[in-house]
Scaffold this active site. Structure first.
Site, short mmCIF file in Angstrom:
data_model
loop_
_atom_site.label_atom_id
_atom_site.label_comp_id
_atom_site.label_asym_id
_atom_site.label_seq_id
_atom_site.Cartn_x
_atom_site.Cartn_y
_atom_site.Cartn_z
N ASP A 1 0.84 -1.20 0.00
CA ASP A 1 0.00 0.00 0.00
C ASP A 1 0.88 1.26 0.00
O ASP A 1 2.08 1.19 0.30
CB ASP A 1 -0.86 -0.04 1.28
CG ASP A 1 -2.18 0.68 1.09
OD1 ASP A 1 -2.28 1.50 0.17
OD2 ASP A 1 -3.11 0.41 1.88
N GLU B 1 2.92 4.84 -4.05
CA GLU B 1 2.96 5.70 -5.26
C GLU B 1 4.32 6.36 -5.45
O GLU B 1 4.67 6.60 -6.60
CB GLU B 1 1.86 6.78 -5.17
CG GLU B 1 0.46 6.21 -5.24
CD GLU B 1 0.07 5.37 -4.04
OE1 GLU B 1 0.52 5.70 -2.93
OE2 GLU B 1 -0.66 4.39 -4.21
N ASP C 1 -8.87 3.75 -3.01
CA ASP C 1 -9.87 4.30 -2.08
C ASP C 1 -11.05 4.94 -2.80
O ASP C 1 -11.22 6.17 -2.80
CB ASP C 1 -9.17 5.33 -1.18
CG ASP C 1 -8.06 4.70 -0.36
OD1 ASP C 1 -7.98 3.46 -0.34
OD2 ASP C 1 -7.27 5.44 0.24
#
Ligand code: GLC
Length: 793
Positions: free
Chosen positions: A419, A422, A498
């Site tokens: 997670d 990025e 999300d």
């Protein structure tokens, strides 16, 4: 920011966290102001006058006044184009470099130069304009001469009026990206997102073009931040690097097989991954997990995996387990394993800046963390507060990170969830990532964050994959990741992050997942019910029904949302969910076969319906239906209180899964729907293997006067041992059908008998290997056979 977002942020990071996001915003801007290159007015440079032309291996090299270009056929339907100046891309995304040398025909005249191979002809003129044609002379693509501005490259491609563009990684837009503006810069939208937000977590610059001339795919192999403006032309601009791109021509199958050769094949998952996964940010303790498992048992609901979000860690310190909340992780994993349930644990790249924390100290002494140009370690903000981040572009950092997985794996964790890669750093404003001037190793050759940013997630996944593979070489690693780049599928699946808990986001899921698949990210999923809110029963149910047919089948929700276990809504929701769970598990032999095919071909199991007939323009914009493999078409319900649904079917004969009613395509019609089901169609000529209570049923959907081939793949469910592929060849006539069955591979057929279930026809007689066999209605039960002759009324 709306009130809900403020509450979410407060819950997630607290007041202290908010203060840090302010501090980080200032710190990032200070660093970027100090170190970023000042760009004074730059000239727009066209290639200029042609100065030389030379043949090179597989193609030609043209030198212009201001730039040069190489055009190389790597295979008869794959061409690499590289404009210089600019740094060549470090080949992290590329899986193959040893292409067999092609011998294209080269023709030149005073104004243009062509290279011709197989069905394709590429012509570049003396200005740098490139035209790609097929052997009939149809123009597939035409690029204007690219323009260099400072370090930037700008390329404008002329689009045909009807041309559709699909892919570009993960996009919250319509399936056809034209018209629209997009950016490739992996981004955490922070909080949640819905239709229209761009960029998102996976910005892979791969797209498929579909026009009257046919289809082609392009991969811009440039990891620098890039922008795409799609209007009359497709304008691509890259903030650095050389302008390298690959073009692949041919049929849909050929294109994706070639892409898989170039950027690698997706990994084959273990079988358990295809079951249902339950997750929630908020399962905090071992007791919570045991309670959830009990809920599944008590409600007689199937589940294969429970996910541990960041709360299992000790103060969000990555690679730790909180011993108060999870005193016996090993016992927990083994108790769950006995029930056939796996535990999957979340990992973030942020390492808490804490002198009492072994991972931080070790990483600091091994010099693996990202640094600023002044040599200081970069500090950013994430769940643990002030954190540092491994530089995954540094081989030593990947190796060090890889070594950390031991503790989780030896505690019995079966899957890993990557997670925030990025990479994300919370900031009150501006770009929620590292300063652009952050230094990266780029495997020793050096670079800044503008180049390394988009590669960060890919390389974290590479390290994770290698860690799991090294720890248990006889098992297939399973990771799913939020961020990535071209090549991510070699190491990990992904999910769409999300998303808001709204009908709009439910609807958005289909084009987003289809676009990911068309960009090479074959295995995806979505948080069922959306991440950020508390969906009502109907929205959750409709989302669940749709996700039953996606590779990753997982409910997940944000902290502070209402409970969202499949029994949370009571009846009739739980009962309907129970049936969809059963359906999912029955379909596992089909899903597993698709996963195996995808691992070979690179073609996502989730496909837009236009692949059934790319010439039918009526299908090019259909984004509320999708195909699961060749056999199943799904038309989910995407609107509240929708009891009538418009269906578009591609050509062919389709059976309704629920009642065997037949529909002829191409067609459009309305279908009444209830809460209990969603429209599902099975293509005639298909075989749908379904498993229940250890028995297999082969559902046969006869075609009229046609031959079809279908297959089923089996192995042990994990590892790299024996396998088998059962090939079924159908030869259908008006009132009869012959099925021949041959298999390859050593794995023994896992069932003593098979049930053959005929759909849409009345069975009157069955001959198995020359002997009549008893039938019961439309069913017969038989051991393995070579030939089966079926006769219909
Ligand atoms: C990120 C993830 C989300 C997760 C949360 C806490 O927002 O996208 O899935 O629950 O972090 O770890």
């Amino acid at each position: 920011m709306d009130v809900r977002k403020i509450i979410y942020v407060l819950r997630a990071i607290g007041i202290n966290g908010i203060v840090r996001t302010l501090q980080y915003g200032f710190a990032r801007d200070r660093v970027d102001n100090k170190y970023s290159k000042r760009v004074s007015a730059v000239k727009r440079l066209y290639p200029g006058e042609l100065q030389s032309e030379n043949s090179i291996k597989g193609g030609i090299l043209l030198k212009y006044e201001h730039s040069s270009v190489e055009l190389i056929f790597l295979s008869p339907n794959l061409i690499q184009i590289s404009w210089e100046p600019g740094k060549p891309p470090f080949p992290y995304s590329i899986a193959k470099s040893d292409w067999e040398t092609q011998q294209p025909l080269i023709k030149s005249d005073t104004s243009s130069h062509s290279i011709i191979l197989g069905d394709f002809n590429v012509t570049i003129d003396n200005t740098g304009d490139i035209c790609f044609q097929d052997f009939k002379g149809k123009i597939l693509r035409r690029d204007n001469p690219p323009i260099r501005e400072g370090d930037q490259w700008n390329l404008s491609t002329i689009l045909a009026p009807e041309e559709h563009i699909y892919g570009l990684g993960e996009r919250a837009s319509s399936l056809n990206l034209r018209p629209g503006n997009y950016c490739s810069w992996n981004t955490d939208p922070a909080g949640s997102y819905t239709h229209g937000n761009d960029p998102l977590y996976i910005g892979t610059p791969i797209y498929l073009s579909l026009s009257n001339a046919g289809s082609y795919l392009v991969y811009y192999d440039n990891s620098f931040r890039s922008y795409f403006q799609i209007g009359d032309n497709f304008k691509a601009s890259f903030d650095g690097g050389m302008l390298r791109y690959y073009l692949i021509f041919g049929s849909f199958e050929k294109i994706f097989e070639q892409l898989a050769e170039l950027v690698g094949r997706p990994c084959m998952p273990p079988r358990w991954v295809l079951g249902y996964h339950q997750s929630r940010w908020g399962y905090r303790t071992e007791a919570d997990i045991r309670e959830v498992v009990k809920g599944f048992e008590e409600h007689n609901l199937l589940v294969s995996a429970i996910h541990l979000d960041i709360d299992y860690m000790d103060g969000f310190r990555v690679f730790t387990i909180n011993s108060n909340r999870f005193p016996e992780m090993k016992k927990l994993t083994s108790d769950l394993e006995d029930k056939g349930i796996k535990l999957v644990a979340s990992l973030n790249p942020a390492v808490k800046r804490d002198r009492k924390y072994e991972v931080f100290n070790q990483g600091s002494s091994k010099d693996v963390f990202c640094k600023l140009p002044n040599g200081k370690i970069l500090s950013g903000v994430s769940w643990p507060g002030w954190s540092v981040f491994p530089d995954f572009t540094k081989p030593e950092a990947r190796k060090w990170w890889q070594d950390q997985y031991q503790s989780l794996l030896s505690a019995g964790i079966s899957g890993i969830w990557h997670d925030m890669n990025e990479p994300a750093s919370f900031a009150a404003w501006g770009d929620k990532t590292f300063p652009i001037s952050t230094s990266h190793s780029m495997d020793g050759r050096g670079g800044d964050h503008l180049e390394a940013h988009n590669l960060y997630g890919l390389l974290m996944n590479q390290a994770g994959y290698e860690a799991i593979h090294e720890y248990a070489p006889n098992k297939r690693p399973w990771i799913f990741s939020r961020a990535g780049w071209a090549g991510l599928h070699r190491y990990a699946w992904n999910w769409t992050g999300d998303v808001e808990s709204t009908w709009e986001s439910l609807k958005q899921t289909i084009p987003t997942i289809l676009g990911l698949g068309l960009s090479g990210h074959a295995f995806s999923g979505v948080d069922i019910g959306g991440f950020s809110g508390s969906p009502g029963a109907e929205l959750y149910l409709r989302w669940f029904q749709m996700a039953t047919f996606l590779p990753l089948f997982r409910t997940h929700s944000a902290i502070g949302t209402k409970s969202r276990e499949p029994w949370a809504y009571g009846e009739p929701t739980t009962g309907i969910i129970r049936n969809f769970l059963k359906l999912r598990y029955k379909l596992i032999p089909y899903l597993y076969t698709l996963a195996w095919e995808t691992a070979h071909t690179g073609i996502s199991p989730i496909r837009p319906i236009f692949v059934e007939n790319p010439e039918d323009k009526g299908l090019w914009d259909v984004e509320d239906e999708f195909l699961l493999g060749n056999a199943v078409l799904i038309a989910p319900i995407l609107h509240e209180k929708e009891y009538k649904r418009r269906i578009t079917l591609p050509r062919g004969n389709w059976y309704s899964f629920w009642d065997d009613q037949q529909y002829i395509g191409p067609s459009q019609f309305e279908l009444p729907v209830t809460l209990e089901t969603i429209p599902l169609f099975i293509k005639s000529g298909s075989l749908l293997p379904m498993e229940k209570s250890g028995k297999i049923c082969i559902n046969v959907y006869p075609d009229i006067d046609n031959t079809n081939s279908n297959r089923i793949y089996f192995d042990d469910g994990d590892g790299y041992g024996a396998w088998r592929v059962d090939n079924f060849h159908f030869n259908a006539k008006q009132n009869s059908m012959d099925i021949s069955w041959v298999h390859e591979g050593e794995f023994p057929f896992p069932y003593p008998f098979v049930t053959i279930q005929i759909h849409g026809k009345q069975l009157i007689n069955a001959i198995v290997d020359g002997n009549p066999r008893r039938i019961q209605g439309n069913t017969l039960i038989t051991p393995i056979f070579k030939n089966l002759n079926l006769y219909f009324e």
